[in-house]
Each structure stands twice: as C-alpha cells, then as structure tokens.
Design a protein around this motif. Sequence first.
Motif, PDB file in Angstrom:
ATOM      1  N   MET A   1      85.926  66.161  58.289  1.00 12.59           N
ATOM      2  CA  MET A   1      86.044  64.697  58.285  1.00 12.59           C
ATOM      3  C   MET A   1      87.070  64.273  57.239  1.00 12.59           C
ATOM      4  N   ASN A   2      87.974  63.380  57.649  1.00 14.16           N
ATOM      5  CA  ASN A   2      89.000  62.925  56.728  1.00 14.16           C
ATOM      6  C   ASN A   2      88.403  62.084  55.610  1.00 14.16           C
ATOM      7  N   ARG A   3      88.920  62.277  54.402  1.00 16.81           N
ATOM      8  CA  ARG A   3      88.467  61.475  53.258  1.00 16.81           C
ATOM      9  C   ARG A   3      89.027  60.068  53.365  1.00 16.81           C
ATOM     10  N   PHE A  21      84.043  54.193  43.704  1.00 18.03           N
ATOM     11  CA  PHE A  21      83.070  55.295  43.689  1.00 18.03           C
ATOM     12  C   PHE A  21      81.662  54.780  43.968  1.00 18.03           C
ATOM     13  N   LYS A  22      81.342  53.624  43.412  1.00 19.31           N
ATOM     14  CA  LYS A  22      79.996  53.081  43.588  1.00 19.31           C
ATOM     15  C   LYS A  22      79.742  52.726  45.049  1.00 19.31           C
ATOM     16  N   PHE A  23      80.774  52.216  45.731  1.00 20.37           N
ATOM     17  CA  PHE A  23      80.583  51.808  47.134  1.00 20.37           C
ATOM     18  C   PHE A  23      80.696  52.988  48.097  1.00 20.37           C
ATOM     19  N   PHE A  24      81.733  53.816  47.925  1.00 21.41           N
ATOM     20  CA  PHE A  24      82.025  54.870  48.893  1.00 21.41           C
ATOM     21  C   PHE A  24      81.502  56.249  48.483  1.00 21.41           C
ATOM     22  N   GLY A  25      81.136  56.430  47.204  1.00 23.99           N
ATOM     23  CA  GLY A  25      80.889  57.763  46.685  1.00 23.99           C
ATOM     24  C   GLY A  25      82.185  58.358  46.161  1.00 23.99           C
ATOM     25  N   GLU A  26      82.114  59.496  45.490  1.00 20.83           N
ATOM     26  CA  GLU A  26      83.296  60.043  44.821  1.00 20.83           C
ATOM     27  C   GLU A  26      84.169  60.916  45.723  1.00 20.83           C
ATOM     28  N   ASN A  27      83.743  61.151  46.958  1.00 22.48           N
ATOM     29  CA  ASN A  27      84.515  61.990  47.874  1.00 22.48           C
ATOM     30  C   ASN A  27      85.553  61.143  48.625  1.00 22.48           C
ATOM     31  N   ILE A  28      86.442  60.491  47.850  1.00 24.03           N
ATOM     32  CA  ILE A  28      87.484  59.633  48.418  1.00 24.03           C
ATOM     33  C   ILE A  28      88.805  59.933  47.718  1.00 24.03           C
ATOM     34  N   ASP A  29      89.883  59.471  48.329  1.00 19.84           N
ATOM     35  CA  ASP A  29      91.198  59.540  47.691  1.00 19.84           C
ATOM     36  C   ASP A  29      91.578  58.133  47.250  1.00 19.84           C
TER      37      ASP A  29
END
Length: 277
Positions: A1-3, A21-29
């Motif tokens: 799954m794409n970040r 980070f609070k909304f999406f979690g830390e697995n984002i770019d």
Amino acid sequence: MNRKRVAIQGIKASFHEEAAFKFFGENIDTIECSSFKKTCEVLKNKEADFVVMAIENSIAGSLLPNYTLLRDYHLCIIGEVYLSIQLHLMALPGVKFEQIKNVESHPIAIRQCIDFIDEYPHLNIVESSDTAACAKRIRDEQLTDTVAIANQLAAKLYGLEILERRIESNKKNFTRFLILSEHNGWDIPNPNKASLSFETNDEVGSLAKVLNIFAEHNVNLSKIQSMPVLGKRNEYNFYVDIEWEDTAAYKEALSKILRYTINFTLMGEYIKNENVK
C-alpha cells in the motif's frame, strides 16, 4: 500500500508534522513547504495527497490568510486535529544555561513563552519562520550559545537536549489544524461537523435568519469568522463551523439557509475531533 503524502508548512518535527502524525499515524511521507500557499500548490500539482493546515490558535486566534487559501484553492476539509502546544527550551547536549546568549523561535512561539523569557532580559531574542528550523540550525551549525523553543519531536529528531520543559505561559494552549484534500470524493462515515462559507443577502437580518435556522434545527454553531469580500465595500464572507447529532435536521437546515445566502459553499463534512494531546 502506498504511503500517504502529506504537505506541511515548515520542516520535519514542526507542529504541522506532529499534527499530521496524530491524524494519519507516523507511516506517512511529509512534504516540507516554505509557506501555506506552497502546500496548496503542492496539492494542486498532485505532489501530495493531503495538506495539514493550522487554522486557529487558542491564544493567537484565527489565521485569517488561510481562510482565503481554502476558498481560492477550493480545498475540501476532510478532518481536523487539535494539538496541545507544548514548548520546550532545547540546546546541544552538554550546553549549560549559563552559556546561552540567544533564544530562537517562531514569533508566535516566542510570544507564548514571554513570561519565561522576561526572567532573562540579557538573552537576545531571534525570530525565525519555523520552530523546528531553529532546532535544526543549532544541530547543523553546532551552536553552543543558542537555544531553540520548539516541541519534543524537534528535540528528538535533531538530537537536542531539553533544558526547560513546558515554558509556555498558558498550559491550555492548543492549535486546531484542518486536514485538506483537493476533491470532495471522500466518504466520511457518519460526519457530525461541517465547515461552510457564504455571503448573505443585502437585507436587514439576513445573517440572523441563517443563525436562527441552525438554532431551530438544533445545529450548534461552534465558530463564525467574517472576512471582507475583496473589492466590495461592506460585503463579507462568513466562514461557519457547525455540529449536529441529527443528520436529517442538519440537511434540512442547509436547504433552508440557501434562500438567505449567496455563493454558498460546503467546504467539507467530517468527524468532530477535540481530543487535545
């Protein structure tokens, strides 16, 4: 799954990244942008999937230029985050308070820590465009006479030591961030909050009629913000946040206010979030 790619104003470890980070979690770019307008351009050019944008602070008030960006770029609000603004004094490891000559931070952060700063009148105050950028500069240039005011995320990312914790004057200081998308195709299950913008008819009591319709349908008005319509004297855009429990009553209220409004825009329906951490 794409970040997920999330555009933020500022650099990594800024409060905008913390909100992301609070909304999406830390697995984002996260995509660093030098201005709020740049975040909108990045989204428009499909270089990001979402934007996280501060819209109001409990002490500093509304960020009025951002309301204009929301309208100009036709951005859709799909969520919100409330972030407790906790500000710490940080320096290179091993630096003692007695060595400090300069304090660097964003001007709003400096104002929010003025009670602490006033205790040390010998310190030179340096304003910067971003709290996290100050922390990064101390790390990059190995500054032993300078401290930054920033969040814990910045101290961790840039390897700084916190000399004083929670130096903000008001411990109940928070910022509300909007989560933005370029299109309105998101299916938000069971939304209970919406953001609207509109002008009212040039008639006595038009705005009052709109507000009364909300009240009659038990739709709570949680915020109203006015902005002058560019180039039109005595005409205003109203930006309104509303909350409801009965979706049918909310829909009926919307249909009724249309007769009293001009340039009505539903900017987004989303889940109310007041979980301040």
